[in-house]
Enzyme design. Sequence first.
Site, PDB file in Angstrom:
ATOM      1  N   SER A  42       0.819  -1.210   0.000  1.00  0.00           N
ATOM      2  CA  SER A  42       0.000   0.000   0.000  1.00  0.00           C
ATOM      3  C   SER A  42       0.854   1.262   0.000  1.00  0.00           C
ATOM      4  CB  SER A  42      -0.898   0.038   1.240  1.00  0.00           C
ATOM      5  OG  SER A  42      -1.643  -1.141   1.358  1.00  0.00           O
TER       6      SER A  42
HETATM    7  N1  SAH Z   1      -0.666  -5.180   4.056  1.00  0.00           N
HETATM    8  C1  SAH Z   1       0.027  -5.423   2.805  1.00  0.00           C
HETATM    9  C2  SAH Z   1      -0.844  -5.054   1.614  1.00  0.00           C
HETATM   10  C3  SAH Z   1      -0.985  -6.242   0.775  1.00  0.00           C
HETATM   11  S1  SAH Z   1      -2.134  -6.208  -0.547  1.00  0.00           S
HETATM   12  C4  SAH Z   1       1.379  -4.750   2.781  1.00  0.00           C
HETATM   13  O1  SAH Z   1       1.703  -4.001   3.719  1.00  0.00           O
HETATM   14  O2  SAH Z   1       2.144  -5.006   1.860  1.00  0.00           O
HETATM   15  C5  SAH Z   1      -3.381  -7.278   0.095  1.00  0.00           C
HETATM   16  C6  SAH Z   1      -2.962  -8.693   0.416  1.00  0.00           C
HETATM   17  O3  SAH Z   1      -4.133  -9.366   0.892  1.00  0.00           O
HETATM   18  C7  SAH Z   1      -2.455  -9.508  -0.746  1.00  0.00           C
HETATM   19  O4  SAH Z   1      -1.182 -10.013  -0.449  1.00  0.00           O
HETATM   20  C8  SAH Z   1      -3.483 -10.617  -0.896  1.00  0.00           C
HETATM   21  O5  SAH Z   1      -2.939 -11.853  -1.304  1.00  0.00           O
HETATM   22  C9  SAH Z   1      -4.027 -10.715   0.511  1.00  0.00           C
HETATM   23  N2  SAH Z   1      -5.337 -11.347   0.654  1.00  0.00           N
HETATM   24  C10 SAH Z   1      -6.418 -11.232  -0.131  1.00  0.00           C
HETATM   25  N3  SAH Z   1      -7.446 -11.956   0.351  1.00  0.00           N
HETATM   26  C11 SAH Z   1      -6.998 -12.539   1.502  1.00  0.00           C
HETATM   27  C12 SAH Z   1      -7.580 -13.418   2.461  1.00  0.00           C
HETATM   28  N4  SAH Z   1      -8.850 -13.853   2.366  1.00  0.00           N
HETATM   29  N5  SAH Z   1      -6.820 -13.823   3.497  1.00  0.00           N
HETATM   30  C13 SAH Z   1      -5.539 -13.406   3.630  1.00  0.00           C
HETATM   31  N6  SAH Z   1      -4.933 -12.586   2.750  1.00  0.00           N
HETATM   32  C14 SAH Z   1      -5.646 -12.159   1.686  1.00  0.00           C
END
Ligand code: SAH
Length: 214
Positions: free
Chosen positions: A63
């Site tokens: 993000s």
């Molecule tokens: N917090 C992260 C942002 C990652 S983007 C950072 O600081 O980099 C969102 C993430 O959510 C992705 O890696 C995606 O694979 C994950 N995601 C999506 N659905 C999910 C679920 N049901 N359970 C766990 N992770 C999930």
Amino acid sequence: MPYDLKRNRERMVREQLEKRHISDPKVLQAMRTVPRHKFVQDAMRLSAYEDNALPIGYGQTISQPYIVGRMSEALEAESQMSVLEIGTGSGYQAAVLEVMGLTVYSVERIPELHYAATRLFAELGYTSAQFKLDDGTLGWPEHAPFDRILVTAGGPEIPKPLVDQLADPGVLVLPVGRAKRTQQLVRIRKNNGDITLEKLGSVAFVDLVGAHGW
Ligand code: SAH
């Protein structure tokens, strides 16, 4: 660490966070400390402190710094609290929460991202966060209730297991939207058994995929 990266990080905190009214000292201090450039792919290190999200592979993103700051502040967290994060991704948000002094539990559904974040935390000496490879829309019942829950991917509904696993009092922050890549950032408070909901503005997160997601 190269001087440029440190300078870029300080500038990020000043221009992207403080000037845009993020003021929680724990959040600012954590984002001044965590080496964001380690959480992006090598080729993007020099762009790590820019004012945008960046790809981290597998169609996912780390993000934008401002969004990390805003969500971390929206949690209204005190140190020692437990926080469940859904969507470990690069691990950057989890690292910010750990450095803020929270006990972090973070769930990711993509194995490669889960293992990379686990390895990076060990390398950086961040030792308290726990990671799980699973569908985070189901929460992490073994460690519930959580004082704070943060979802960093956008789904069409508020996952009921997360509301159930929120402590009372407790705060849940998540993006919710019926259309993909367009959500409202929502803050849910649980207090004396009452649930209240507050809209904090528009955001654009990648998909939350799972039993209570897309
Ligand atoms: N917090 C992260 C942002 C990652 S983007 C950072 O600081 O980099 C969102 C993430 O959510 C992705 O890696 C995606 O694979 C994950 N995601 C999506 N659905 C999910 C679920 N049901 N359970 C766990 N992770 C999930």
